[in-house]
Design a protein around this motif. Sequence first.
Motif, PDB file in Angstrom:
ATOM      1  N   ASP A  25      49.604  38.801  40.374  1.00 26.90           N
ATOM      2  CA  ASP A  25      49.068  37.662  39.639  1.00 26.90           C
ATOM      3  C   ASP A  25      47.587  37.964  39.426  1.00 26.90           C
ATOM      4  O   ASP A  25      46.765  37.708  40.297  1.00 26.90           O
ATOM      5  N   PHE A  26      47.248  38.530  38.276  1.00 29.17           N
ATOM      6  CA  PHE A  26      45.879  38.976  38.036  1.00 29.17           C
ATOM      7  C   PHE A  26      44.881  37.824  37.978  1.00 29.17           C
ATOM      8  O   PHE A  26      43.697  38.031  38.166  1.00 29.17           O
ATOM      9  N   SER A  27      45.345  36.609  37.733  1.00 29.24           N
ATOM     10  CA  SER A  27      44.432  35.474  37.722  1.00 29.24           C
ATOM     11  C   SER A  27      44.049  35.046  39.138  1.00 29.24           C
ATOM     12  O   SER A  27      43.100  34.298  39.326  1.00 29.24           O
ATOM     13  N   ASN A  28      44.785  35.540  40.141  1.00 30.50           N
ATOM     14  CA  ASN A  28      44.516  35.188  41.538  1.00 30.50           C
ATOM     15  C   ASN A  28      44.527  36.450  42.405  1.00 30.50           C
ATOM     16  O   ASN A  28      45.084  36.459  43.493  1.00 30.50           O
ATOM     17  N   CYS A  29      43.904  37.503  41.919  1.00 33.92           N
ATOM     18  CA  CYS A  29      43.937  38.793  42.604  1.00 33.92           C
ATOM     19  C   CYS A  29      42.885  38.822  43.711  1.00 33.92           C
ATOM     20  O   CYS A  29      41.685  38.699  43.435  1.00 33.92           O
ATOM     21  N   PRO A  30      43.285  38.992  44.964  1.00 31.36           N
ATOM     22  CA  PRO A  30      42.320  39.000  46.060  1.00 31.36           C
ATOM     23  C   PRO A  30      41.341  40.171  45.986  1.00 31.36           C
ATOM     24  O   PRO A  30      40.175  40.028  46.342  1.00 31.36           O
ATOM     25  N   VAL A  31      41.779  41.300  45.504  1.00 31.72           N
ATOM     26  CA  VAL A  31      40.898  42.469  45.422  1.00 31.72           C
ATOM     27  C   VAL A  31      39.800  42.220  44.394  1.00 31.72           C
ATOM     28  O   VAL A  31      38.611  42.419  44.670  1.00 31.72           O
ATOM     29  N   ARG A  32      40.176  41.765  43.209  1.00 29.14           N
ATOM     30  CA  ARG A  32      39.179  41.478  42.176  1.00 29.14           C
ATOM     31  C   ARG A  32      38.207  40.398  42.646  1.00 29.14           C
ATOM     32  O   ARG A  32      37.001  40.492  42.438  1.00 29.14           O
ATOM     33  N   ASP A  33      38.751  39.357  43.271  1.00 27.00           N
ATOM     34  CA  ASP A  33      37.940  38.235  43.722  1.00 27.00           C
ATOM     35  C   ASP A  33      36.878  38.684  44.723  1.00 27.00           C
ATOM     36  O   ASP A  33      35.712  38.322  44.612  1.00 27.00           O
ATOM     37  N   MET A  34      37.266  39.495  45.678  1.00 28.44           N
ATOM     38  CA  MET A  34      36.334  39.930  46.713  1.00 28.44           C
ATOM     39  C   MET A  34      35.400  41.031  46.208  1.00 28.44           C
ATOM     40  O   MET A  34      34.219  41.035  46.528  1.00 28.44           O
ATOM     41  N   MET A  35      35.913  41.969  45.435  1.00 25.52           N
ATOM     42  CA  MET A  35      35.088  43.070  44.944  1.00 25.52           C
ATOM     43  C   MET A  35      34.030  42.586  43.956  1.00 25.52           C
ATOM     44  O   MET A  35      32.963  43.175  43.860  1.00 25.52           O
ATOM     45  N   GLN A  36      34.316  41.506  43.244  1.00 30.41           N
ATOM     46  CA  GLN A  36      33.341  40.967  42.310  1.00 30.41           C
ATOM     47  C   GLN A  36      32.056  40.596  43.043  1.00 30.41           C
ATOM     48  O   GLN A  36      30.964  40.856  42.554  1.00 30.41           O
ATOM     49  N   GLN A  37      32.172  40.019  44.223  1.00 32.48           N
ATOM     50  CA  GLN A  37      30.986  39.617  44.969  1.00 32.48           C
ATOM     51  C   GLN A  37      30.326  40.793  45.677  1.00 32.48           C
ATOM     52  O   GLN A  37      29.144  41.022  45.525  1.00 32.48           O
ATOM     53  N   ILE A  38      31.073  41.545  46.443  1.00 36.61           N
ATOM     54  CA  ILE A  38      30.436  42.613  47.221  1.00 36.61           C
ATOM     55  C   ILE A  38      30.041  43.798  46.352  1.00 36.61           C
ATOM     56  O   ILE A  38      29.244  44.627  46.756  1.00 36.61           O
ATOM     57  N   GLY A  39      30.567  43.855  45.145  1.00 34.61           N
ATOM     58  CA  GLY A  39      30.213  44.927  44.227  1.00 34.61           C
ATOM     59  C   GLY A  39      28.956  44.634  43.434  1.00 34.61           C
ATOM     60  O   GLY A  39      28.536  45.445  42.623  1.00 34.61           O
ATOM     61  N   GLY A  40      28.338  43.488  43.680  1.00 34.57           N
ATOM     62  CA  GLY A  40      27.119  43.134  42.965  1.00 34.57           C
ATOM     63  C   GLY A  40      25.991  44.096  43.277  1.00 34.57           C
ATOM     64  O   GLY A  40      25.996  44.795  44.294  1.00 34.57           O
ATOM     65  N   LYS A  41      25.004  44.114  42.420  1.00 33.24           N
ATOM     66  CA  LYS A  41      23.897  45.058  42.536  1.00 33.24           C
ATOM     67  C   LYS A  41      23.186  44.964  43.880  1.00 33.24           C
ATOM     68  O   LYS A  41      22.789  45.973  44.454  1.00 33.24           O
ATOM     69  N   TRP A  42      23.031  43.757  44.424  1.00 32.78           N
ATOM     70  CA  TRP A  42      22.232  43.566  45.629  1.00 32.78           C
ATOM     71  C   TRP A  42      23.056  43.269  46.878  1.00 32.78           C
ATOM     72  O   TRP A  42      22.563  43.439  47.992  1.00 32.78           O
ATOM     73  N   SER A  43      24.274  42.827  46.730  1.00 28.87           N
ATOM     74  CA  SER A  43      25.086  42.409  47.886  1.00 28.87           C
ATOM     75  C   SER A  43      25.265  43.524  48.908  1.00 28.87           C
ATOM     76  O   SER A  43      25.083  43.308  50.109  1.00 28.87           O
ATOM     77  N   THR A  44      25.621  44.696  48.439  1.00 30.67           N
ATOM     78  CA  THR A  44      25.866  45.802  49.349  1.00 30.67           C
ATOM     79  C   THR A  44      24.599  46.189  50.103  1.00 30.67           C
ATOM     80  O   THR A  44      24.636  46.433  51.311  1.00 30.67           O
ATOM     81  N   LEU A  45      23.463  46.211  49.408  1.00 31.44           N
ATOM     82  CA  LEU A  45      22.208  46.543  50.076  1.00 31.44           C
ATOM     83  C   LEU A  45      21.831  45.494  51.121  1.00 31.44           C
ATOM     84  O   LEU A  45      21.366  45.834  52.207  1.00 31.44           O
ATOM     85  N   LEU A  46      22.053  44.227  50.806  1.00 31.26           N
ATOM     86  CA  LEU A  46      21.754  43.172  51.777  1.00 31.26           C
ATOM     87  C   LEU A  46      22.666  43.267  52.991  1.00 31.26           C
ATOM     88  O   LEU A  46      22.216  43.100  54.131  1.00 31.26           O
ATOM     89  N   LEU A  47      23.927  43.552  52.769  1.00 30.80           N
ATOM     90  CA  LEU A  47      24.845  43.713  53.903  1.00 30.80           C
ATOM     91  C   LEU A  47      24.433  44.915  54.751  1.00 30.80           C
ATOM     92  O   LEU A  47      24.501  44.861  55.981  1.00 30.80           O
ATOM     93  N   GLU A  48      23.991  45.968  54.105  1.00 27.84           N
ATOM     94  CA  GLU A  48      23.526  47.160  54.830  1.00 27.84           C
ATOM     95  C   GLU A  48      22.330  46.811  55.720  1.00 27.84           C
ATOM     96  O   GLU A  48      22.271  47.183  56.892  1.00 27.84           O
ATOM     97  N   VAL A  49      21.381  46.079  55.182  1.00 25.77           N
ATOM     98  CA  VAL A  49      20.184  45.701  55.933  1.00 25.77           C
ATOM     99  C   VAL A  49      20.534  44.750  57.080  1.00 25.77           C
ATOM    100  O   VAL A  49      20.052  44.906  58.206  1.00 25.77           O
ATOM    101  N   LEU A  50      21.388  43.777  56.810  1.00 24.16           N
ATOM    102  CA  LEU A  50      21.732  42.782  57.831  1.00 24.16           C
ATOM    103  C   LEU A  50      22.684  43.321  58.898  1.00 24.16           C
ATOM    104  O   LEU A  50      22.815  42.726  59.963  1.00 24.16           O
TER     105      LEU A  50
END
Length: 138
Positions: A25-50
Amino acid sequence: MSGAVVSLKNRTPGMRREIDLADLDFSNCPVRDMMQQIGGKWSTLLLEVLAAEPRRFGELRRMLPDISQRMLTQTLRDLQRDGYVNREVFPTKPPSVEYSMTDLGRSLYQPLSQLLNWAEANHDAVRAARLRFDSVDS
């Protein structure tokens, strides 16, 4: 996917996942939903720092000088909303705020750190592949 939680605990590490795309169900895909946030330009760097230790807002701003204050605030709020980051306000004058990784954030960071290591190890090869591709395309 029907909304059921799929456990991957018994899967062999490094094995390819078998997914029937017809059943997704691509409208409710858990991978897309989660990767959209952690794949952001700054999210990964902030998680790395924290991942190393809790940090105050000003520290994060100094560690990532290219990020605007507005974007830092928004990215931290998004990470907090998803449960990866905790925000704690201390009753000082003026109030100080500290951000730390939650248990969920640490569980995400374990596989994410493998991706970060892979990216560092293979960055030159990817850039070379892009150059080869772009020179043929021209």
